[in-house]
Design a protein around this motif. Structure first.
Motif, PDB file in Angstrom:
ATOM      1  N   ILE A  47       0.826  -1.205   0.000  1.00 45.56           N
ATOM      2  CA  ILE A  47       0.000   0.000   0.000  1.00 45.56           C
ATOM      3  C   ILE A  47       0.862   1.257   0.000  1.00 45.56           C
ATOM      4  N   VAL A  48       1.956   1.250   0.754  1.00 49.48           N
ATOM      5  CA  VAL A  48       2.888   2.374   0.750  1.00 49.48           C
ATOM      6  C   VAL A  48       4.069   2.005  -0.136  1.00 49.48           C
ATOM      7  N   ILE A  49       4.312   2.832  -1.141  1.00 53.38           N
ATOM      8  CA  ILE A  49       5.380   2.570  -2.107  1.00 53.38           C
ATOM      9  C   ILE A  49       6.246   3.818  -2.213  1.00 53.38           C
ATOM     10  N   ARG A  54      -0.355   3.994  -2.468  1.00 58.22           N
ATOM     11  CA  ARG A  54      -0.885   3.475  -3.730  1.00 58.22           C
ATOM     12  C   ARG A  54      -2.390   3.314  -3.557  1.00 58.22           C
ATOM     13  N   ARG A  55      -3.138   4.240  -4.090  1.00 58.65           N
ATOM     14  CA  ARG A  55      -4.568   4.347  -3.820  1.00 58.65           C
ATOM     15  C   ARG A  55      -5.384   3.115  -4.203  1.00 58.65           C
ATOM     16  N   PRO A  56      -5.185   2.502  -5.368  1.00 59.83           N
ATOM     17  CA  PRO A  56      -6.014   1.335  -5.698  1.00 59.83           C
ATOM     18  C   PRO A  56      -5.877   0.206  -4.664  1.00 59.83           C
ATOM     19  N   GLN A  57      -4.666   0.005  -4.154  1.00 62.40           N
ATOM     20  CA  GLN A  57      -4.473  -1.052  -3.164  1.00 62.40           C
ATOM     21  C   GLN A  57      -5.121  -0.674  -1.832  1.00 62.40           C
ATOM     22  N   LEU A  58      -5.021   0.597  -1.442  1.00 69.38           N
ATOM     23  CA  LEU A  58      -5.687   1.035  -0.217  1.00 69.38           C
ATOM     24  C   LEU A  58      -7.198   0.879  -0.347  1.00 69.38           C
ATOM     25  N   GLU A  59      -7.750   1.208  -1.505  1.00 70.88           N
ATOM     26  CA  GLU A  59      -9.195   1.062  -1.690  1.00 70.88           C
ATOM     27  C   GLU A  59      -9.616  -0.399  -1.592  1.00 70.88           C
ATOM     28  N   ALA A  60      -8.775  -1.312  -2.067  1.00 68.90           N
ATOM     29  CA  ALA A  60      -9.077  -2.738  -1.938  1.00 68.90           C
ATOM     30  C   ALA A  60      -9.138  -3.150  -0.469  1.00 68.90           C
ATOM     31  N   LEU A  61      -8.214  -2.621   0.325  1.00 65.90           N
ATOM     32  CA  LEU A  61      -8.231  -2.916   1.758  1.00 65.90           C
ATOM     33  C   LEU A  61      -9.470  -2.322   2.413  1.00 65.90           C
ATOM     34  N   LEU A  96       6.373   6.487   7.908  1.00 66.66           N
ATOM     35  CA  LEU A  96       5.430   6.525   9.025  1.00 66.66           C
ATOM     36  C   LEU A  96       4.228   7.400   8.712  1.00 66.66           C
ATOM     37  N   GLU A  97       4.460   8.601   8.170  1.00 64.21           N
ATOM     38  CA  GLU A  97       3.349   9.499   7.859  1.00 64.21           C
ATOM     39  C   GLU A  97       2.357   8.845   6.901  1.00 64.21           C
ATOM     40  N   ALA A  98       2.857   8.232   5.841  1.00 69.28           N
ATOM     41  CA  ALA A  98       1.969   7.586   4.880  1.00 69.28           C
ATOM     42  C   ALA A  98       1.225   6.429   5.531  1.00 69.28           C
ATOM     43  N   SER A  99       1.918   5.681   6.380  1.00 71.08           N
ATOM     44  CA  SER A  99       1.303   4.526   7.026  1.00 71.08           C
ATOM     45  C   SER A  99       0.240   4.934   8.035  1.00 71.08           C
ATOM     46  N   LEU A 100       0.465   6.045   8.727  1.00 72.76           N
ATOM     47  CA  LEU A 100      -0.557   6.556   9.640  1.00 72.76           C
ATOM     48  C   LEU A 100      -1.800   6.999   8.877  1.00 72.76           C
TER      49      LEU A 100
END
Length: 310
Positions: A47-49, A54-61, A96-100
């Motif tokens: 999800i974080v690259i 990576r929005r499509p993968q986050l939307e899948a989650l 960390l910021e992206a993951s939060l």
């Protein structure tokens, strides 16, 4: 928030397909175990690259997580290390910021980040690494606050064949107190702490060390081990189990962590989550593990919010 407001029991999910197309089925199975929460392993979900989402993968989650009657926590990248060399810390913070942000978008309450590791060196170098960690965890706590998250700093054990130093539970408690940010608390991984103290020759201090950190531990990683170093070559995980070596992620009761003494001696904050981290090898015991952990949680001593304020 957790339904009962005092304790909850959760379990860490495992990724199946890399595109997350069947992750909903994983969550369906876990909900059937009767837990109140699920920990999401976003560190292994692509999800974080390069520090960006990576929005499509986050939307899948998010689709897999939506509409469920459970709370979520998130375990971000294990490599984040704020005791690292100073020049690398902005890169750790970017991840960390992206993951939060990912954790906030899936509706998580707790975000798990590993406490720092630093190479073996003289004391002044180690203390400088702690100072760096305090500064950057405080920054992370502020980002977590903006997202409505608690940044939960996890206990670790010596890594890289013993060439890296990790904080004891009591030292981590002191560091969190020095940071003094309401959104920076602890993930108390009992087995990691057991391994750390065994490495230092301090197994007998285990319960007292856990007592020092427990009041700051909003998030718990519950799995069993024997606290023995993984210092003999083994061919299979089955051999490690036979010897009782390493971070085995066993069901509660299979190792020799003194769970009853911990529940009798330690006081945890209101809202604490007992999250099971069970190795896939032992997933056939998932319901047994959930039931055993619920029994532990029911005996936990809880510091009520009103008591803490007095």
């Amino acid at each position: 928030m957790l339904a009962n407001g005092t304790t909850g029991t959760g379990i860490s999910a495992h990724k199946r397909a890399n595109d997350l197309s069947d992750f909903g089925a994983e969550l369906d199975m876990i909900e059937g175990l009767g837990v109140e929460a699920i920990e999401l392993p976003t560190y292994d979900m692509d999800i974080v690259i390069g520090g960006r989402i990576r929005r499509p993968q986050l939307e899948a989650l998010k689709r897999a997580c939506a509409g469920r009657g459970v709370a979520y926590s998130v375990h971000g990248p294990l490599a984040i290390n704020f005791m690292d060399e100073a020049w690398r810390l902005p890169r750790h913070f970017e991840v960390l910021e992206a993951s939060l942000e990912v954790a906030a978008e899936v509706g998580a309450e707790n975000y798990v980040v590993h406490s720092g590791l630093v190479r073996s060196q003289q004391g002044d170098g180690v203390e400088a690494a702690y100072e760096r960690q305090r500064e950057w965890l405080a920054r992370g706590g502020e980002i977590a606050r903006q997202h409505g998250l608690i940044l939960c700093v996890e206990t670790l054990f010596a890594g890289f064949e013993g060439k890296a130093l990790a904080s004891s539970p009591a030292r981590l408690a002191a560091e969190l107190q020095a940071i003094g940010h309401p959104n920076v608390m602890a993930t108390l991984d009992f087995s990691h702490a057991y391994l750390k103290l065994d490495f230092d020759g301090r197994r007998t201090d285990f319960v007292e060390e856990i007592k020092a950190l427990a009041p700051n531990a909003r998030h718990l990683h519950v799995h069993d081990s024997f606290g023995r170093q993984d210092d003999i070559w083994m061919f299979t995980d089955g051999e490690r189990l036979a010897y009782g070596h390493g971070d085995l992620h066993l069901p509660v009761g299979w190792g020799d962590i003194p769970w009853e003494s911990l529940m009798a001696e330690c006081t945890f904050p209101e809202g604490v989550l007992f999250n099971i981290e069970l190795k896939e090898r032992y997933w056939y015991t998932a319901q047994e593990s959930v039931d055993a952990t619920k029994a532990l949680a029911s005996r936990a001593r809880i510091l009520r919010t009103a008591e803490a304020a007095e």
